[in-house]
Write an enzyme that holds these catalytic residues in place. Structure first.
Site, short mmCIF file in Angstrom:
data_model
loop_
_atom_site.label_atom_id
_atom_site.label_comp_id
_atom_site.label_asym_id
_atom_site.label_seq_id
_atom_site.Cartn_x
_atom_site.Cartn_y
_atom_site.Cartn_z
N VAL A 282 -45.35 -56.56 -93.89
CA VAL A 282 -44.57 -56.32 -92.48
C VAL A 282 -44.04 -54.92 -92.54
CG1 VAL A 282 -42.87 -57.12 -90.78
CG2 VAL A 282 -44.21 -58.67 -92.11
N ASP B 143 -39.71 -73.61 -92.90
CA ASP B 143 -39.78 -72.23 -92.04
C ASP B 143 -39.70 -72.93 -90.70
OD1 ASP B 143 -41.17 -69.63 -92.02
OD2 ASP B 143 -42.38 -70.68 -90.60
N LYS C 280 -36.90 -71.55 -87.65
CA LYS C 280 -37.09 -70.91 -86.36
C LYS C 280 -36.69 -71.72 -85.29
CE LYS C 280 -41.35 -68.82 -88.53
NZ LYS C 280 -42.94 -68.98 -88.97
#
Ligand code: HSE
Length: 405
Positions: free
Chosen positions: A12, A196, A200
């Site tokens: 990223v 994960d 979120k």
């Protein structure tokens, strides 16, 4: 002029440098000032990389440089990333991050520090990668009382479930294939066990409620028990199987927040979100249903969202971009108090028994050898647990059915 430092030159981080430099003109124009990368912090050197001269190894070089007013944290984890983010904010430097683990764990604290030091903590890339979702919830839907957020929030598990459905393959085979293709990590636990997606949905639920949803208190169930037989029954009954993160306002002011695989009707818009794509369905009391779709992971989609935050920070140097997320803990309903219909896969000779214990349901005959399927009527989790206990090893699997919007 805004000078940016990027912490972590991995997938990223390198994408962030690429987006800022390749789209320099558009990024600067939309920021109202020139935006350039001044430093890249990493433990490694990158000989031959076009930006190798920007690489530094000492975080203090960035912290002590008054020219740097925006920092992109793309390191991941909650150790050094937390420490560095905090120090930057205390020094009045805005931080833009893709780090969902850190946002879920320390978001309110970092937001408060940013507020007190006239800078911003921005995290559009932490949920849904390149999909705009944080800003729509905070700004575009600001006038709404949000009723629910329902999301396919993890690309890896969506890829696995899509493959299982299309190819009739079992979980282990598809997982191995996904690992070989680089879609799943060598240690896939965070994805396949739902952690994960849990982080979120906890972030989205916190924004929905304006209070903190502690991800550790969110009921989370992964996809490891889903079989190819489940898909046979789902298909026959007009459903597919998706793992959803859900945040649903309850009349009491509390919210029910959880992650679970679901039978979801083939006609639901989220049933059409396949492969590594993410989709998020947000319902407000005035606007009704809205949906956000796109690439939830990957170098450039995620970097694009980080750089959108850089632009926001660049437009607000010396000011705080407000975020309505207080440290106070949100009131969470217990999933044990919730009710669902349940798809139950049983041994063929247990079908009559479940029909007797949970009458009024629907038999699903998918012609799977020595198995039968049954969709119960709406039952509370407590009552369903009793049904399960009575059936004992006659029950081979169960998946909640998503009936609401
Ligand atoms: N492992 C995550 C996913 C990456 O599969 O969606 C993006 O957060």
């Amino acid at each position: 002029m805004v000078k940016v430092a990027v912490l972590g030159y991995g997938t990223v981080g390198s994408g962030v440098v690429q987006v800022i430099e390749d789209n320099c003109e558009v990024v600067s124009k939309k920021s109202g000032t020139e935006v350039r990368v001044k430093y890249i912090l990493d433990l490694r050197d990158f000989p031959g990389d076009p930006y190798e001269k920007l690489v530094v190894h000492d975080f203090n070089t960035i912290l002590e440089d008054p020219e740097v007013n925006v920092v992109c944290e793309t390191m991941g984890g909650v150790g050094a990333a937390y420490n560095f983010s905090k120090q930057c904010l205390l020094a009045g430097k805005s931080v833009c991050t893709s780090n969902k683990e850190l946002v879920a764990k320390h978001g309110p604290e970092l937001l408060q520090i940013a507020k007190e030091h006239d800078c911003s903590y921005l995290f559009e890339a932490s949920v849904g990668g390149g999909i705009p979702i944080i800003r729509p919830i905070m700004d575009a839907l600001a006038a709404e009382k949000l009723e629910s957020i329902l999301g396919i929030l993890n690309g890896t598990t969506n890829y696995i479930l899509t493959k299982m459905e299309k190819e009739g393959a079992d979980f282990d085979t598809v997982l191995k294939e996904a690992q070989m293709l680089g879609y799943a990590e060598r240690n896939p636990e965070a994805d396949v066990e739902g952690h994960d997606a849990c982080r979120k949905i906890s972030i989205l639920a916190s924004l929905m409620l304006g209070k903190t949803v502690d991800s550790e208190k969110v009921y989370t169930e992964g996809i490891t028990k889903i079989t190819s037989d489940d898909f046979e029954f789902a298909k026959k009954a007009g459903y597919t199987i998706k793992i959803l993160g859900v945040s649903k306002a309850q009349g009491s002011g509390a919210a029910l927040v959880y992650v679970s695989p679901f039978f979801i009707k083939k006609s639901h818009p989220l049933a059409m979100v396949n492969d590594v794509f993410n989709g998020i369905f947000v319902t407000g009391n005035m606007v009704g249903d809205t949906m956000y779709y796109g690439k939830g992971a990957g170098k450039l989609p995620t970097a694009s969202a980080v750089v959108a935050d850089v632009i926001d920070a660049a437009r607000h140097v010396g000011k705080n971009v407000p975020c309505y997320w207080d440290a106070e803990e949100a009131d969470l309903a217990d999933i044990k108090e919730a009710s669902f219909r349940y798809f139950v896969r049983v041994k063929a000779d247990s079908l009559e028994q479940i029909k007797g214990i949970a009458p009024g349901g629907k038999v699903v005959d998918a012609q799977v050898s020595s198995q039968a399927g049954y969709i119960t009527p709406v039952l509370s989790e407590k009552v369903f647990a009793e049904v399960q206990e009575k059936l004992g090893d006659g029950i081979l699997g169960r998946i909640r059915v998503y009936d609401a919007k």
